[in-house]
Scaffold this motif. Structure first.
Motif, PDB file in Angstrom:
ATOM      1  N   LEU A 195       0.844  -1.188   0.000  1.00  0.00           N
ATOM      2  CA  LEU A 195       0.000   0.000   0.000  1.00  0.00           C
ATOM      3  C   LEU A 195       0.878   1.237   0.000  1.00  0.00           C
ATOM      4  N   ARG A 196       0.677   2.100  -0.998  1.00  0.00           N
ATOM      5  CA  ARG A 196       1.471   3.327  -1.076  1.00  0.00           C
ATOM      6  C   ARG A 196       0.878   4.400  -0.164  1.00  0.00           C
ATOM      7  N   VAL A 197       1.776   5.122   0.489  1.00  0.00           N
ATOM      8  CA  VAL A 197       1.390   6.226   1.368  1.00  0.00           C
ATOM      9  C   VAL A 197       2.058   7.481   0.826  1.00  0.00           C
ATOM     10  N   GLU A 198       1.233   8.384   0.270  1.00  0.00           N
ATOM     11  CA  GLU A 198       1.752   9.568  -0.404  1.00  0.00           C
ATOM     12  C   GLU A 198       1.632  10.811   0.478  1.00  0.00           C
ATOM     13  N   PRO A 199       2.393  11.868   0.151  1.00  0.00           N
ATOM     14  CA  PRO A 199       2.176  13.164   0.806  1.00  0.00           C
ATOM     15  C   PRO A 199       0.712  13.581   0.649  1.00  0.00           C
ATOM     16  N   ASN A 200       0.122  14.098   1.704  1.00  0.00           N
ATOM     17  CA  ASN A 200      -1.323  14.288   1.707  1.00  0.00           C
ATOM     18  C   ASN A 200      -1.694  15.601   2.385  1.00  0.00           C
ATOM     19  N   SER A 201      -2.366  16.472   1.631  1.00  0.00           N
ATOM     20  CA  SER A 201      -2.750  17.783   2.156  1.00  0.00           C
ATOM     21  C   SER A 201      -3.812  17.680   3.244  1.00  0.00           C
ATOM     22  N   THR A 202      -4.711  16.707   3.120  1.00  0.00           N
ATOM     23  CA  THR A 202      -5.743  16.540   4.136  1.00  0.00           C
ATOM     24  C   THR A 202      -5.122  16.194   5.476  1.00  0.00           C
ATOM     25  N   GLN A 203      -4.144  15.283   5.453  1.00  0.00           N
ATOM     26  CA  GLN A 203      -3.472  14.908   6.700  1.00  0.00           C
ATOM     27  C   GLN A 203      -2.605  16.045   7.220  1.00  0.00           C
ATOM     28  N   LEU A 204      -2.036  16.847   6.312  1.00  0.00           N
ATOM     29  CA  LEU A 204      -1.273  18.018   6.747  1.00  0.00           C
ATOM     30  C   LEU A 204      -2.188  18.994   7.473  1.00  0.00           C
ATOM     31  N   THR A 205      -3.361  19.232   6.922  1.00  0.00           N
ATOM     32  CA  THR A 205      -4.331  20.129   7.568  1.00  0.00           C
ATOM     33  C   THR A 205      -4.678  19.626   8.960  1.00  0.00           C
ATOM     34  N   GLU A 206      -4.956  18.324   9.073  1.00  0.00           N
ATOM     35  CA  GLU A 206      -5.285  17.740  10.377  1.00  0.00           C
ATOM     36  C   GLU A 206      -4.122  17.874  11.345  1.00  0.00           C
ATOM     37  N   LEU A 207      -2.898  17.649  10.864  1.00  0.00           N
ATOM     38  CA  LEU A 207      -1.706  17.765  11.714  1.00  0.00           C
ATOM     39  C   LEU A 207      -1.554  19.175  12.256  1.00  0.00           C
ATOM     40  N   LEU A 208      -1.666  20.168  11.377  1.00  0.00           N
ATOM     41  CA  LEU A 208      -1.491  21.565  11.793  1.00  0.00           C
ATOM     42  C   LEU A 208      -2.583  21.980  12.777  1.00  0.00           C
ATOM     43  N   GLN A 209      -3.802  21.557  12.536  1.00  0.00           N
ATOM     44  CA  GLN A 209      -4.901  21.910  13.440  1.00  0.00           C
ATOM     45  C   GLN A 209      -4.728  21.237  14.800  1.00  0.00           C
ATOM     46  N   GLN A 210      -4.276  19.985  14.807  1.00  0.00           N
ATOM     47  CA  GLN A 210      -4.082  19.260  16.060  1.00  0.00           C
ATOM     48  C   GLN A 210      -2.986  19.877  16.917  1.00  0.00           C
ATOM     49  N   GLN A 211      -1.963  20.463  16.270  1.00  0.00           N
ATOM     50  CA  GLN A 211      -0.877  21.041  17.054  1.00  0.00           C
ATOM     51  C   GLN A 211      -1.108  22.521  17.366  1.00  0.00           C
ATOM     52  N   GLY A 212      -2.324  23.027  17.053  1.00  0.00           N
ATOM     53  CA  GLY A 212      -2.711  24.350  17.523  1.00  0.00           C
ATOM     54  C   GLY A 212      -2.661  25.468  16.511  1.00  0.00           C
ATOM     55  N   CYS A 213      -2.477  25.162  15.230  1.00  0.00           N
ATOM     56  CA  CYS A 213      -2.472  26.215  14.209  1.00  0.00           C
ATOM     57  C   CYS A 213      -3.908  26.616  13.904  1.00  0.00           C
ATOM     58  N   LYS A 214      -4.239  27.867  14.158  1.00  0.00           N
ATOM     59  CA  LYS A 214      -5.597  28.368  13.928  1.00  0.00           C
ATOM     60  C   LYS A 214      -5.673  29.320  12.734  1.00  0.00           C
ATOM     61  N   ASP A 215      -4.535  29.570  12.106  1.00  0.00           N
ATOM     62  CA  ASP A 215      -4.477  30.474  10.967  1.00  0.00           C
ATOM     63  C   ASP A 215      -4.817  29.704   9.695  1.00  0.00           C
ATOM     64  N   GLN A 216      -6.062  29.836   9.216  1.00  0.00           N
ATOM     65  CA  GLN A 216      -6.487  29.089   8.042  1.00  0.00           C
ATOM     66  C   GLN A 216      -5.677  29.465   6.812  1.00  0.00           C
ATOM     67  N   GLY A 217      -5.295  30.732   6.710  1.00  0.00           N
ATOM     68  CA  GLY A 217      -4.468  31.158   5.577  1.00  0.00           C
ATOM     69  C   GLY A 217      -3.122  30.470   5.585  1.00  0.00           C
ATOM     70  N   LEU A 218      -2.514  30.319   6.766  1.00  0.00           N
ATOM     71  CA  LEU A 218      -1.223  29.643   6.888  1.00  0.00           C
ATOM     72  C   LEU A 218      -1.348  28.166   6.530  1.00  0.00           C
ATOM     73  N   ILE A 219      -2.451  27.553   6.920  1.00  0.00           N
ATOM     74  CA  ILE A 219      -2.684  26.149   6.576  1.00  0.00           C
ATOM     75  C   ILE A 219      -2.783  25.979   5.057  1.00  0.00           C
ATOM     76  N   LEU A 220      -3.482  26.903   4.394  1.00  0.00           N
ATOM     77  CA  LEU A 220      -3.592  26.839   2.931  1.00  0.00           C
ATOM     78  C   LEU A 220      -2.237  27.043   2.270  1.00  0.00           C
ATOM     79  N   ILE A 221      -1.438  27.954   2.813  1.00  0.00           N
ATOM     80  CA  ILE A 221      -0.090  28.181   2.274  1.00  0.00           C
ATOM     81  C   ILE A 221       0.744  26.914   2.407  1.00  0.00           C
ATOM     82  N   ALA A 222       0.683  26.275   3.573  1.00  0.00           N
ATOM     83  CA  ALA A 222       1.458  25.039   3.798  1.00  0.00           C
ATOM     84  C   ALA A 222       1.015  23.943   2.840  1.00  0.00           C
ATOM     85  N   CYS A 223      -0.286  23.795   2.632  1.00  0.00           N
ATOM     86  CA  CYS A 223      -0.790  22.775   1.708  1.00  0.00           C
ATOM     87  C   CYS A 223      -0.338  23.065   0.277  1.00  0.00           C
ATOM     88  N   SER A 224      -0.354  24.339  -0.096  1.00  0.00           N
ATOM     89  CA  SER A 224       0.083  24.723  -1.436  1.00  0.00           C
ATOM     90  C   SER A 224       1.574  24.442  -1.620  1.00  0.00           C
TER      91      SER A 224
END
Length: 564
Positions: free
Chosen positions: A462-491
């Motif tokens: 099973l391949r496990v690829e870089p994933n923006s959805t999981q990145l969003t979840e990671l950032l939110q879980q560690q306390g990032c509340k800046d939605q713009g910053l999350i979008l920048i990181a995903c981009s």
């Protein structure tokens, strides 16, 4: 009592809120400069009818389903009662300053859906599929896997001209959309924005591509109306109809020729990257969207699973998540493989024991063999062994002839092999069927051992690829509340993929914008630099520029803007 009730009723009615005529008139003028083509109304009708791409959902469109949507989007009450207008002229599109008749669901929407299916439309839309719905007069419309690439860009993206980009003024679109609504309280911008975008099934990426970044009403108009864009005076529908009639008399001149927003492929790529679920090519139809259930299915069938992917994609975390779905933590065991791992460490060994006569060598079972033995005696419970970074060791040296026993077919005592360091035939080593093996493998690191086909075929892979959805979840879980910053990181995550398969875990620790430079300097850049080597420095320079702009941008919209 009756008087009090009437007084209360008058108070409630008096306190109702409406969109004001003044606000709607301003909105119509602003929307006329959106730069959309005449076909954009069909797109809006399809969206309002339920067409979406994430989650992917087709829509069956006919006159019955399209008419209510068209009324919500374009109806102007009383327009058909004015001189020079037909009794059927009930719709007005402020984005294109055009009127159309009450049969638009048939004459416009269904006609266009048929044209999309036949390819007879002059302008081809590469991201719309259309076909006759089985056993009905409806047209079944869906988005292709290419969508939303190209949305709002040039004529094929429903912009009025090639080389230009649709940009609808968000605040003014909301004012128009809610022109006939009334509220018992004064709603906020967010109230209207969320309701409108939900009802029209807009995904954030679609919003970013065709709407501007304005997320509040124009406060300069408060000098004209202190509740702008609201009023406690009911909408004057006749005044609105007459205003629109005046606009229509201008014809094409009714569309304001504002500065044209030039199409930017860079901006489109960054927007799509920011909202992409993962880095996999959407044309790869075999890729699963549900990696956890896929992993559990493989384990149920094979009893062994190999998670393969770049570093930082969460393979080890996924291994533990899968293990905890199978059994409890005390029955989960992890082995961290390294270059020194071999059969003597993993399964059995001959070790020296001091005796009165000197030293003698005795056979001992190692940890993996002990776990297999415990699992075999406890057949009513499941056990899991996680082999982390399996390719950091020479797998053939680690398992020896026991490699065969990983396969589900040979999970039986009858296929057991003799321990090498015990009396012949005294004890046999075997892997019981209630012991699940989950291995992880980094397929990017060139310093590791190659895992040959004989090993890999014994695992379900099973391949496990870089994933923006999981990145969003990671950032939110560690306390990032800046939605713009999350979008920048995903981009950023997706933008780098063509050069280096950067894992989402590299962004761990990103909470505030100031953290981005530190994370890039300490983790991301060294990994990319090591991968590229000294002969691909020009690619590293481009990535440096991208992260530099990201670190200096005040918002996501600032980041995607072409102002370099």
């Amino acid at each position: 009592m009756k008087t009090s009730l009437k007084a209360l009723l008058r108070l409630v009615i008096t306190n109702m809120y409406y969109i004001s005529n003044f606000a709607i008139e301003n909105a119509i003028g602003a929307l006329a400069s959106s730069g959309v083509s005449e076909y954009f109304k069909v797109y809006l009708a399809l969206k309002g009818s339920g067409l979406s791409f994430r989650p992917k959902k087709s829509v069956d469109i006919d006159t019955h389903t399209a008419t209510p949507v068209l009324k919500c989007l374009f109806e102007v009450k009383g327009l058909n009662n004015l001189p020079t207008f037909s009794s059927k002229d009930i719709f007005y599109n402020p984005l294109f300053n055009e009127k159309f008749k009450e049969d638009a669901a048939r004459s416009i929407v269904q006609t266009h859906c048929k044209a999309f299916a036949s390819g007879s439309r002059v302008i081809a839309y590469p991201w719309i599929n259309s076909e006759q719905a089985p056993g009905s007069q409806s047209w079944r419309v869906s988005f292709t896997n290419k969508y939303p690439v190209g949305l709002g860009s040039g004529k094929s993206g429903m912009s009025e001209k090639d080389g230009t980009q649709v940009q609808i003024k968000t605040a003014e679109f909301l004012i128009w959309y809610f022109r006939y609504y009334q509220w018992q309280y004064q709603p906020s911008f967010d109230d209207l924005f969320n309701k409108c975008m939900t009802e029209l099934n807009f995904h954030p990426s679609e919003i970013a591509l065709i709407f501007d970044a304005q997320r509040e009403f124009n406060t300069s108009y408060l000098q004209e109306e202190n509740l702008y864009p609201f009023s406690q005076k009911a909408l004057d529908e006749e005044r609105l109809a007459n205003f629109i009639a005046g606009k229509l008399q201008l014809g094409p001149r009714g569309r304001i020729q504002s500065p044209i927003k030039q199409f930017s492929i860079r901006r489109m790529s960054l927007v799509i990257n920011a909202f992409s679920d993962n880095s996999s090519n959407s044309e790869q139809w075999w890729v699963t969207d549900d990696i956890v259930n896929e992993g559990l299915d493989i384990l149920q069938q094979n009893r062994s699973l190999l998670l393969v992917g770049p570093p930082g994609t969460g393979k080890t975390k996924l291994a533990f998540d899968l293990a905890e779905e199978i059994t409890s933590k005390p029955k989960i065991h992890i082995f961290q493989f390294h270059a020194g791992y071999d059969y003597d460490i993993f399964i059995e060994a001959l070790i020296p024991k001091p005796t009165t006569n000197g030293v003698e060598f005795q056979g001992v079972k190692r940890r993996f063999a002990e776990i297999c033995e415990i699992a075999a005696k406890d057949s009513t419970n499941n056990y899991v062994v996680i082999l982390d970074e399996i390719n950091r060791a020479n797998i053939s040296r680690v398992f020896g002839e026991a490699l065969l026993l990983i396969e589900n077919t040979y999970r039986n005592e009858n296929f057991g092999i003799n321990f090498t360091h015990f009396a012949e035939g005294k004890e046999k080593f075997w892997i019981p069927p209630n012991l699940y093996v989950i291995a992880t493998m980094n397929d990017v690191d060139r310093s590791t051992h190659e895992v040959d086909f004989a090993v890999r075929r014994r695992f379900g892979e099973l391949r496990v690829e870089p994933n923006s959805t999981q990145l969003t979840e990671l950032l939110q879980q560690q306390g990032c509340k800046d939605q713009g910053l999350i979008l920048i990181a995903c981009s950023l995550l997706q933008a780098v993929q063509s050069t280096y398969p950067l894992g989402h875990a590299y962004f761990k620790g990103l909470v505030h914008k100031e953290d981005l430079v530190k994370i890039y300097r300490r983790a991301i850049r060294p990994a990319i630099q090591n991968y590229l080597g000294e002969f691909r420095n020009d690619e590293l320079v481009e990535i440096d520029k991208l992260f530099k702009k990201a670190s200096e941008s005040a918002s996501f919209e600032d980041f995607i803007a072409d102002n370099d």
